[in-house]
Design a protein around this motif. Structure first.
Motif, PDB file in Angstrom:
ATOM      1  N   GLU A 119      73.343   4.338   5.018  1.00 38.18           N
ATOM      2  CA  GLU A 119      74.628   4.025   5.205  1.00 38.18           C
ATOM      3  C   GLU A 119      75.219   4.342   6.622  1.00 38.18           C
ATOM      4  N   SER A 120      74.497   4.812   7.532  1.00 38.12           N
ATOM      5  CA  SER A 120      75.013   5.557   9.004  1.00 38.12           C
ATOM      6  C   SER A 120      74.339   4.570   9.945  1.00 38.12           C
ATOM      7  N   HIS A 121      74.872   4.680  11.381  1.00 41.45           N
ATOM      8  CA  HIS A 121      74.266   4.382  12.394  1.00 41.45           C
ATOM      9  C   HIS A 121      73.400   5.229  12.935  1.00 41.45           C
ATOM     10  N   PRO A 122      72.124   4.512  13.339  1.00 41.90           N
ATOM     11  CA  PRO A 122      71.009   5.394  13.925  1.00 41.90           C
ATOM     12  C   PRO A 122      71.046   6.597  14.501  1.00 41.90           C
ATOM     13  N   ASP A 123      72.384   6.559  15.349  1.00 43.25           N
ATOM     14  CA  ASP A 123      72.468   7.688  16.352  1.00 43.25           C
ATOM     15  C   ASP A 123      73.557   8.675  15.582  1.00 43.25           C
ATOM     16  N   GLU A 124      73.998   8.373  14.347  1.00 45.46           N
ATOM     17  CA  GLU A 124      74.856   9.440  13.713  1.00 45.46           C
ATOM     18  C   GLU A 124      74.137  10.555  13.062  1.00 45.46           C
ATOM     19  N   TRP A 125      74.481  11.910  13.568  1.00 45.45           N
ATOM     20  CA  TRP A 125      73.869  13.019  12.984  1.00 45.45           C
ATOM     21  C   TRP A 125      73.850  13.055  11.326  1.00 45.45           C
ATOM     22  N   ILE A 126      72.979  13.079  10.525  1.00 43.02           N
ATOM     23  CA  ILE A 126      72.805  13.393   9.306  1.00 43.02           C
ATOM     24  C   ILE A 126      72.753  14.968   8.890  1.00 43.02           C
ATOM     25  N   ILE A 127      73.849  15.524   8.450  1.00 40.29           N
ATOM     26  CA  ILE A 127      74.010  17.000   8.086  1.00 40.29           C
ATOM     27  C   ILE A 127      74.089  17.402   6.625  1.00 40.29           C
ATOM     28  N   GLY A 128      73.170  18.500   6.287  1.00 37.48           N
ATOM     29  CA  GLY A 128      73.006  18.855   4.866  1.00 37.48           C
ATOM     30  C   GLY A 128      73.075  20.556   5.221  1.00 37.48           C
ATOM     31  N   TRP A 129      72.995  20.901   3.869  1.00 41.51           N
ATOM     32  CA  TRP A 129      73.031  22.482   3.988  1.00 41.51           C
ATOM     33  C   TRP A 129      72.655  22.783   2.545  1.00 41.51           C
ATOM     34  N   GLY A 130      72.140  24.164   2.543  1.00 40.71           N
ATOM     35  CA  GLY A 130      72.022  24.777   1.181  1.00 40.71           C
ATOM     36  C   GLY A 130      70.488  24.566   0.578  1.00 40.71           C
ATOM     37  N   TYR A 131      69.685  24.415   1.569  1.00 45.48           N
ATOM     38  CA  TYR A 131      68.278  24.384   0.809  1.00 45.48           C
ATOM     39  C   TYR A 131      67.776  25.912   0.636  1.00 45.48           C
ATOM     40  N   ASN A 132      66.799  25.810  -0.328  1.00 50.85           N
ATOM     41  CA  ASN A 132      66.028  27.210  -0.435  1.00 50.85           C
ATOM     42  C   ASN A 132      64.910  27.022  -0.738  1.00 50.85           C
ATOM     43  N   GLU A 133      64.033  27.114   0.081  1.00 53.42           N
ATOM     44  CA  GLU A 133      62.396  26.584   0.000  1.00 53.42           C
ATOM     45  C   GLU A 133      61.831  27.389  -1.206  1.00 53.42           C
TER      46      GLU A 133
END
Length: 538
Positions: free
Chosen positions: A103-117
């Motif tokens: 849904e984003s432009h290729p230069d747009e940063w994709i930001i996530g949080w909360g992973y716990n391996e």
């Protein structure tokens, strides 16, 4: 004689003052944001005027509003607006990131949080190679905020190569010396520095979003654990001031200034008297070590699963001493992030040295987290008047991991909440949101049960009773910000900050507390949140 009429009267309830006598009342009269009177319903009739609003509590329980003594409002709001990566496998994270990238432009940063391996059901690691099919730069913060995973595009934009090193941080590398995309502590800043800067508008949106969720959970005050921590700028303080003045912020904020921005204060003594009841600055915040889960907390003994590792320090001993001495001499309360026992010992030694050189009777310096302690450290905290600020929810979320990575002596002192309480340290309850759930009821449940995600009970002897756990989120948290004269208990003349919970709440088990919903939140006598009723009025 002019009669004092209340703005609001709460009646037919169980109003639990949480004062030293643990008094309970049936009714309360509120006026001009404060508590005018407490007593039985007969007494309350004296304060009813033509414009008084009367609220029938229908037997419900009223407590002082919850105070979260250590959270990050910008990070919390930001996370509520970005991709939650708290999944049980890396493939689910990839799917969520891929969906956003489409849904984003290729230069747009994709930001996530909360992973716990450690919660992954598969062994596939999360690293830069996990995202080879995605063109966008990616930055995903681990739930603890002390580690992040980025993809190759992000590493490239940040100029991170096999030769890059950074003091106070770790750039994880594979056996061939190539960065894996796992960045710890200050290494994350290399990527953050090339990400788009946050605007005043975006920062405001984060705070408003977090504020909305906080009041739904009965939180009436928070301690902001390091202004500048999220955006790397003092824009954060400006935004809080603007929102507070515009009356767009319900929760009251006691802010700590991150040590990197201490120079902006120019030695002005702000402690306890800068600002007002809604927003004030009182502390200087700094980091000593890392986290237990990430095995970067500084320990006196090696980690059980890596005998070569005892954690890391963020500063040299001299830098730490300079920062603490400077802030102490200037009259500030000092709040230091210290998880491991070696870090806590180091900080207590420096507090003691600063106090010997510049004596102060009521400094209330704080150890944020105070995760692994020892008897001698607990005694020293008591002798020096230092306040521990633990997060009981970490026992639930991370207890299983702590059991794996810590050896027995350290394991026996993880979040020693009952020992803190019985020693008279008056520990302040907190969440460290967004690291864990910001719900104070979730924290109180964890303090009462000490149950981990896998249903193990972590040091049952450290369990708190319901009253003790509530006290840490009310009276003790207020004291940790020098606010015990205006909040933390329900007494005449104090702020009318309250949370309304179900009837008989004070008899609830840990499990019942866990499943409790807040009925109403009142700040300064104003109802700022009310849960919608499921039944229809006929």
């Amino acid at each position: 004689m002019t009669h004092l009429y209340a703005d609001t009267i709460l009646y037919n309830g169980s109003i639990v003052a949480m004062d030293e006598e643990k008094r309970t009342y049936q009714a309360a009269a509120l006026k001009d944001s404060k508590i005018l009177a407490l007593g039985n319903e007969q007494l309350m009739k004296n304060y009813s005027g033509p414009y008084t609003e009367a609220i029938n509590l229908e037997g419900k329980t009223v407590l002082p509003g919850f105070i979260d003594a250590h959270q990050h409002i910008f990070n919390t709001g930001f996370n509520l607006l970005t991709i939650n990566c708290d999944f049980s496998s890396s493939s689910e994270i990839v799917e969520a990131i891929k969906k956003r990238a489409e849904e984003s432009h290729p230069d747009e940063w994709i930001i996530g949080w909360g992973y716990n391996e450690s919660n992954f059901s598969e062994d596939r690691p999360l690293d830069q190679y996990t995202f080879t099919d995605i063109e966008n730069p990616i930055f995903i913060a681990r739930y603890c905020l002390h580690t992040a995973v980025v993809n190759g595009r992000a590493l490239e934009l940040a100029g991170i190569s096999r030769d890059t090193v950074i003091e106070g941080g770790i750039i994880e590398k594979d056996p061939h010396g190539k960065p894996t995309g796992i960045l710890k502590e200050k290494a994350m800043e290399l990527v953050k520095s090339v990400m788009p800067p946050h605007t005043e508008e975006s920062l405001s949106e984060m705070v408003i979003r977090a504020n909305h969720e906080y009041i739904r959970n009965g939180i009436t005050s928070v301690h902001e654990a390091g202004l500048g921590f999220f955006s790397g700028s003092m824009e954060e303080f400006k935004v809080l001031q603007q929102l507070s003045e515009a009356k767009k912020l319900n929760v009251r904020i006691y802010a700590m200034i991150l040590t990197d921005f201490f120079k902006h204060l120019n030695g002005v003594k702000l402690q306890g008297n800068f600002g007002n009841e809604n927003l004030k600055v009182g502390s200087v915040k700094l980091f000593c070590d890392g986290t237990l889960g990430g095995q970067t907390a500084a320990m006196s003994r090696p980690y059980a699963n890596n005998r070569a590792n005892t954690g890391i320090y963020m500063y040299s001993d001299q830098e730490l001493e300079n920062k603490i001495t400077e802030a102490h001499q200037a009259g500030y309360q000092i709040a230091v992030h210290a998880m491991g026992d070696a870090a806590i010992e180091k900080i207590l030694t420096l507090f003691e040295k600063a106090l010997q050189t510049y004596p102060r009777s009521d400094h209330r310096h704080r150890i944020e987290h105070a995760a692994v302690t020892r008897d001698d450290l607990i005694q020293k905290m008591k002798d020096l008047g230092v306040i521990p600020v633990p997060q009981y929810g970490l026992i639930h979320d991370m207890g299983d991991i702590y059991m794996k990575v810590l050896d027995q002596p350290a394991y026996n002192y993880v979040f020693a909440s009952k020992t803190f309480y019985d020693a008279g340290l008056k520990p302040a309850g907190s969440s460290d949101s967004p690291v864990i759930d910001f719900s104070p009821l979730a924290g109180i449940y964890a303090a009462m049960s000490r149950e981990t995600k896998n249903k193990s009970v972590f040091l049952p002897e450290q369990r708190l009773s319901l009253v003790e756990a509530i006290e840490t989120y009310t009276a003790f948290a207020a004291r940790a910000s020098f606010d015990e004269n205006i909040k933390g208990t329900l007494e005449v003349g104090k702020l009318a900050d309250m949370v309304v919970l179900p009837a008989n709440f004070m008899q609830f088990s840990a499990e019942e507390v866990k499943n409790t919903e807040v009925d109403m939140t009142i700040i300064g006598g104003e109802i700022v949140f009310q849960r919608e009723r499921s039944h229809q009025h006929g």
